[in-house]
Design a protein around this motif. Structure first.
Motif, short mmCIF file in Angstrom:
data_model
loop_
_atom_site.label_atom_id
_atom_site.label_comp_id
_atom_site.label_asym_id
_atom_site.label_seq_id
_atom_site.Cartn_x
_atom_site.Cartn_y
_atom_site.Cartn_z
N LYS A 160 -21.70 2.37 -12.20
CA LYS A 160 -23.00 2.01 -11.80
C LYS A 160 -23.86 2.80 -10.82
N ASP A 161 -22.78 3.32 -9.88
CA ASP A 161 -23.60 4.13 -8.92
C ASP A 161 -24.05 5.53 -9.61
N THR A 214 -24.73 6.37 -12.95
CA THR A 214 -25.56 6.40 -13.90
C THR A 214 -27.10 5.74 -13.30
N GLY A 215 -26.95 4.80 -12.36
CA GLY A 215 -28.16 4.19 -12.18
C GLY A 215 -28.36 2.76 -13.03
#
Length: 126
Positions: A79-80, A82-83
């Motif tokens: 999540k962090d 790739t956004g």
């Protein structure tokens, strides 16, 4: 039906640069996120563009092969990095093997792999 087959053949024949341009158009003009176009990037080289990619090797793909035992931490890191939203990151991890990032420099790819391996994920650079 023939039109769809011709369209599919055109998509498979796109270069990585053309897929990136298509992703940009889809996002800017139609509001479709490029993550959906990432599937086309992954499918393109498998369908015969592999020779061109092998010659160049200035861009690399980070592929998540398996989440490992600590899946929750892997989802957070994905999540962090790739956004993506939490659900999209979870779906990506659940669907492994999947590309995390594509067309990045070797140094960036190695940094991503190091972060993901710290969480116990099985990752490779292509």
């Amino acid at each position: 039906m023939a039109d769809l087959k011709a369209f599919a053949e055109q998509l498979v024949g796109l270069t990585v640069k053309e897929v990136n341009e298509l992703a940009k158009i889809l996002k800017e003009e139609y509001g479709i996120e490029p993550a959906a176009a990432a599937v086309a990037v992954a499918a393109g080289p498998a369908a015969g563009g592999g020779a061109a990619a092998a010659e160049e090797k200035t861009s690399f793909n980070v592929i998540l092969k398996a989440a490992g035992a600590n899946k929750l931490n892997v989802v957070k890191v994905v999540k962090d990095l790739t956004g993506l939203g939490l659900k999209e990151a979870k779906d990506l991890v659940d669907g492994a093997p999947k590309p995390i990032k594509e067309g990045i420099s070797k140094a960036d790819a190695e940094a991503l792999v190091a972060k993901l391996k710290e969480t116990g994920a099985d990752v490779e650079i292509q």
